[in-house]
Write a protein that holds these residues in place. Structure first.
Motif, PDB file in Angstrom:
ATOM      1  N   LEU A 201       0.824  -1.205   0.000  1.00  0.00           N
ATOM      2  CA  LEU A 201       0.000   0.000   0.000  1.00  0.00           C
ATOM      3  C   LEU A 201       0.860   1.258   0.000  1.00  0.00           C
ATOM      4  O   LEU A 201       0.500   2.266  -0.618  1.00  0.00           O
ATOM      5  CB  LEU A 201      -0.934  -0.011   1.208  1.00  0.00           C
ATOM      6  N   PHE A 202       1.993   1.204   0.694  1.00  0.00           N
ATOM      7  CA  PHE A 202       2.894   2.361   0.707  1.00  0.00           C
ATOM      8  C   PHE A 202       3.489   2.599  -0.684  1.00  0.00           C
ATOM      9  O   PHE A 202       3.592   3.751  -1.141  1.00  0.00           O
ATOM     10  CB  PHE A 202       4.014   2.142   1.720  1.00  0.00           C
ATOM     11  N   GLU A 203       3.873   1.538  -1.362  1.00  0.00           N
ATOM     12  CA  GLU A 203       4.426   1.673  -2.717  1.00  0.00           C
ATOM     13  C   GLU A 203       3.411   2.332  -3.638  1.00  0.00           C
ATOM     14  O   GLU A 203       3.763   3.217  -4.438  1.00  0.00           O
ATOM     15  CB  GLU A 203       4.825   0.292  -3.259  1.00  0.00           C
ATOM     16  N   MET A 216      12.889   7.933  -6.534  1.00  0.00           N
ATOM     17  CA  MET A 216      13.784   8.326  -5.449  1.00  0.00           C
ATOM     18  C   MET A 216      13.519   7.563  -4.151  1.00  0.00           C
ATOM     19  O   MET A 216      14.102   7.860  -3.113  1.00  0.00           O
ATOM     20  CB  MET A 216      13.634   9.830  -5.187  1.00  0.00           C
ATOM     21  N   THR A 217      12.629   6.574  -4.228  1.00  0.00           N
ATOM     22  CA  THR A 217      12.270   5.797  -3.036  1.00  0.00           C
ATOM     23  C   THR A 217      12.682   4.346  -3.214  1.00  0.00           C
ATOM     24  O   THR A 217      12.275   3.698  -4.181  1.00  0.00           O
ATOM     25  CB  THR A 217      10.753   5.873  -2.770  1.00  0.00           C
ATOM     26  N   ASP A 218      13.484   3.864  -2.298  1.00  0.00           N
ATOM     27  CA  ASP A 218      13.945   2.476  -2.319  1.00  0.00           C
ATOM     28  C   ASP A 218      13.202   1.712  -1.221  1.00  0.00           C
ATOM     29  O   ASP A 218      13.383   1.995  -0.031  1.00  0.00           O
ATOM     30  CB  ASP A 218      15.454   2.424  -2.089  1.00  0.00           C
ATOM     31  N   ILE A 219      12.359   0.760  -1.610  1.00  0.00           N
ATOM     32  CA  ILE A 219      11.514   0.032  -0.657  1.00  0.00           C
ATOM     33  C   ILE A 219      11.996  -1.406  -0.540  1.00  0.00           C
ATOM     34  O   ILE A 219      12.194  -2.088  -1.557  1.00  0.00           O
ATOM     35  CB  ILE A 219      10.037   0.057  -1.094  1.00  0.00           C
ATOM     36  N   SER A 220      12.160  -1.869   0.699  1.00  0.00           N
ATOM     37  CA  SER A 220      12.577  -3.253   0.941  1.00  0.00           C
ATOM     38  C   SER A 220      11.624  -3.924   1.926  1.00  0.00           C
ATOM     39  O   SER A 220      11.179  -3.301   2.896  1.00  0.00           O
ATOM     40  CB  SER A 220      14.004  -3.294   1.511  1.00  0.00           C
ATOM     41  N   TYR A 221      11.330  -5.191   1.663  1.00  0.00           N
ATOM     42  CA  TYR A 221      10.521  -6.000   2.580  1.00  0.00           C
ATOM     43  C   TYR A 221      11.440  -7.053   3.191  1.00  0.00           C
ATOM     44  O   TYR A 221      12.122  -7.800   2.477  1.00  0.00           O
ATOM     45  CB  TYR A 221       9.360  -6.668   1.849  1.00  0.00           C
ATOM     46  N   ILE A 222      11.466  -7.118   4.525  1.00  0.00           N
ATOM     47  CA  ILE A 222      12.383  -8.004   5.245  1.00  0.00           C
ATOM     48  C   ILE A 222      11.583  -8.853   6.228  1.00  0.00           C
ATOM     49  O   ILE A 222      10.687  -8.354   6.915  1.00  0.00           O
ATOM     50  CB  ILE A 222      13.441  -7.188   6.009  1.00  0.00           C
ATOM     51  N   GLU A 240       6.316 -12.543  -6.904  1.00  0.00           N
ATOM     52  CA  GLU A 240       6.046 -11.973  -8.222  1.00  0.00           C
ATOM     53  C   GLU A 240       5.413 -10.590  -8.093  1.00  0.00           C
ATOM     54  O   GLU A 240       5.769  -9.655  -8.823  1.00  0.00           O
ATOM     55  CB  GLU A 240       5.113 -12.907  -9.006  1.00  0.00           C
ATOM     56  N   ILE A 241       4.481 -10.433  -7.147  1.00  0.00           N
ATOM     57  CA  ILE A 241       3.839  -9.135  -6.923  1.00  0.00           C
ATOM     58  C   ILE A 241       4.877  -8.091  -6.493  1.00  0.00           C
ATOM     59  O   ILE A 241       4.892  -6.964  -6.983  1.00  0.00           O
ATOM     60  CB  ILE A 241       2.722  -9.266  -5.870  1.00  0.00           C
ATOM     61  N   ASN A 246       8.610  -3.429  -7.834  1.00  0.00           N
ATOM     62  CA  ASN A 246       9.979  -3.005  -7.539  1.00  0.00           C
ATOM     63  C   ASN A 246      10.210  -2.830  -6.041  1.00  0.00           C
ATOM     64  O   ASN A 246      10.852  -1.872  -5.588  1.00  0.00           O
ATOM     65  CB  ASN A 246      10.316  -1.704  -8.280  1.00  0.00           C
ATOM     66  N   ILE A 247       9.679  -3.786  -5.273  1.00  0.00           N
ATOM     67  CA  ILE A 247       9.930  -3.837  -3.828  1.00  0.00           C
ATOM     68  C   ILE A 247      10.983  -4.920  -3.590  1.00  0.00           C
ATOM     69  O   ILE A 247      10.787  -6.078  -3.961  1.00  0.00           O
ATOM     70  CB  ILE A 247       8.645  -4.149  -3.043  1.00  0.00           C
ATOM     71  N   ASN A 248      12.100  -4.545  -2.996  1.00  0.00           N
ATOM     72  CA  ASN A 248      13.204  -5.476  -2.804  1.00  0.00           C
ATOM     73  C   ASN A 248      12.868  -6.535  -1.757  1.00  0.00           C
ATOM     74  O   ASN A 248      12.299  -6.230  -0.707  1.00  0.00           O
ATOM     75  CB  ASN A 248      14.468  -4.728  -2.350  1.00  0.00           C
ATOM     76  N   HIS A 249      13.249  -7.777  -2.055  1.00  0.00           N
ATOM     77  CA  HIS A 249      13.154  -8.854  -1.069  1.00  0.00           C
ATOM     78  C   HIS A 249      14.321  -9.796  -1.328  1.00  0.00           C
ATOM     79  O   HIS A 249      14.408 -10.438  -2.374  1.00  0.00           O
ATOM     80  CB  HIS A 249      11.825  -9.600  -1.171  1.00  0.00           C
ATOM     81  N   GLU A 250      15.240  -9.868  -0.363  1.00  0.00           N
ATOM     82  CA  GLU A 250      16.474 -10.609  -0.562  1.00  0.00           C
ATOM     83  C   GLU A 250      16.302 -12.116  -0.473  1.00  0.00           C
ATOM     84  O   GLU A 250      17.162 -12.868  -0.910  1.00  0.00           O
ATOM     85  CB  GLU A 250      17.516 -10.150   0.475  1.00  0.00           C
TER      86      GLU A 250
END
Length: 442
Positions: A201-203, A216-222, A240-241, A246-250
């Motif tokens: 929702l934030f993205e 300019m926003t780098d979003i990561s889910y941890i 996939e979502i 473009n939400i990072n998940h390592e």
């Protein structure tokens, strides 16, 4: 003048009401046949279903809760995005229930199950049967510096554990322009998918402000779990979502162990290598691990979960104690609104079966009503759509394609069903207005 037939006059319902009312004045004021600890989202459902599905009447029940308000807690996650207001999610408890259930607005400080006793700050009460619906408490202390950062209004560290926390998150989202944003989700959180909902929702919120802001926003889910969701098929779909947004998940299990709000640094422990990883942030969302309230810890197993049978929701040691809601969660089941309603009617069914068994001199029923573990996880995926993830231990897990219909149903229909029907015992979940027929354990 209406005639009353002998069949009506001597119906079990009227006899029970007559005996109940007649004996009200002779009851021990400190003894209640059924005690419910917790009169929140789960407890009020149990308090409404039990008189409808058992021989325990409302005058033989007593509920305890320190709050005089009941909240639609499943939607704290959407408050930062102006999808729900406080007025829609918070109601005075006494205005929600349609019958006068005996509620004492005080916290239960201890339980003595061997003596069938509970204690509040002022009194001690005894019971015949006990239903636990306390929910869970966030364990902020496990993460060094987290509580101080959350309480600091100037610090960009947020959560949605309580409504006030969601309001702080709303302010931070409004002021945010660019930078690194981390969304951390503990697998033992009260709602273990809140971090996912917030990240997606934030993205969408940032993307609506313009391409420049999103770039300019780098979003990561941890997360501290080995996979992004407990079930592989759903995990792949969610990955996939996230990639599409473009939400990072390592894909690495990272446990948050320390937050330095002033330096804008978060320290994680890599659970695979046991090495520390430090990440800088401009905004940090934390969905922390939750634990049982202190009063319930004596009823827990060695892993910190309530020691209950997953199919019957009855305590494994004490046959007169049942549990539902988040406090009844285990590592195998995800607790959602759909699950809690099914648990509520299952607890009512097994409570009545236990009453019948004890009246015949048996310690436990030969068969119990079975809680299947079926539930639905509503995952917000943006564009006013929800992905419904259905979890059913008896079948292959399925999910439907993201749907706008489900989005509006979750946001607008489900809260009304809860406040207007579930808390009044008029709605039974999958069976609707019809009283459920329970599948029994063998």
């Amino acid at each position: 003048m209406h005639k009353i037939s002998s069949k009506t006059l001597f119906s079990p319902v009227l006899i029970r009401r007559f005996v109940t009312n007649k004996n009200l004045g002779f009851n021990d004021p400190n003894h209640t046949r059924l005690v419910i600890i917790g009169a929140g989202y789960s407890g009020l459902q149990a308090a409404a279903h039990i008189p409808r599905l058992t021989t325990i009447g409302k005058y033989h029940m007593k509920a305890f809760d320190k709050s005089t308000f009941v909240h639609y807690t499943p939607f704290y996650d959407v408050v930062p995005f102006d999808l729900k207001t406080q007025e829609e999610l918070e109601k005075p408890t006494l205005s929600v229930i349609n019958e006068t259930i005996n509620i004492e607005f005080s916290a239960v400080e201890s339980i003595k199950p061997d003596q069938n006793k509970i204690s509040t700050i002022n009194k001690e009460y005894t019971y015949d049967y006990l239903v636990l619906a306390t929910g869970l408490n966030p364990n902020f202390e496990k993460i060094k510096g987290l509580e101080e950062s959350l309480n600091d209004r100037e610090c960009p560290v947020i959560t949605t554990v309580q409504f006030a926390d969601a309001l702080k998150a709303k302010r931070e989202f409004e002021f945010f322009h660019s930078g690194k944003v981390l969304f951390y989700n503990s697998g033992r959180a009260k709602v273990p998918y809140s971090g996912l909902n917030l990240a997606i929702l934030f993205e969408e919120l940032i993307r609506k402000r313009g391409t420049g802001f999103r770039n300019m926003t780098d979003i990561s889910y941890i997360t501290d779990q080995p996979i992004i969701f407990p079930h592989i098929k759903h995990s792949l779909k969610i990955q996939e979502i996230l990639r599409n947004k473009n939400i990072n998940h390592e894909g690495t299990s990272l446990e948050l162990i320390e937050v330095d709000g002033k330096a804008r640094k978060a320290t994680f422990l890599n659970k695979e290598t046991n090495e520390k990883v430090i990440k800088e942030f401009d905004l940090l969302y934390v969905n922390p691990e939750s634990e049982l309230p202190h009063a319930l810890k004596g009823l827990a197993d060695s892993h910190g979960y309530l020691d209950i049978n997953l199919n019957t929701l009855a305590h494994n040691k004490y046959n007169n104690i049942f549990a539902l809601g988040h406090c009844a969660r285990t590592k195998d089941f995800i607790t959602t609104p759909k699950a809690i309603t099914q648990q509520s009617v299952t607890v009512a069914g097994n409570l009545e079966l236990t009453i019948q068994a004890l009246s015949k001199g048996n310690k436990r029923p030969e068969r119990y009503a079975k809680y299947s573990g079926y539930t639905v996880v509503p995952l917000f995926v943006g564009n006013q759509k929800i992905l419904r993830i259905e979890l059913d231990p008896t079948q292959l897990d399925t999910f439907l394609e993201p749907s706008s219909v489900d989005y509006y149903k979750e946001l607008y229909v489900e809260p009304n069903i809860y406040f207007k029907l579930l808390t009044q015992g008029a709605w039974f979940g999958e069976s609707g207005f019809k009283k459920p027929r329970f599948p029994l354990t063998s």
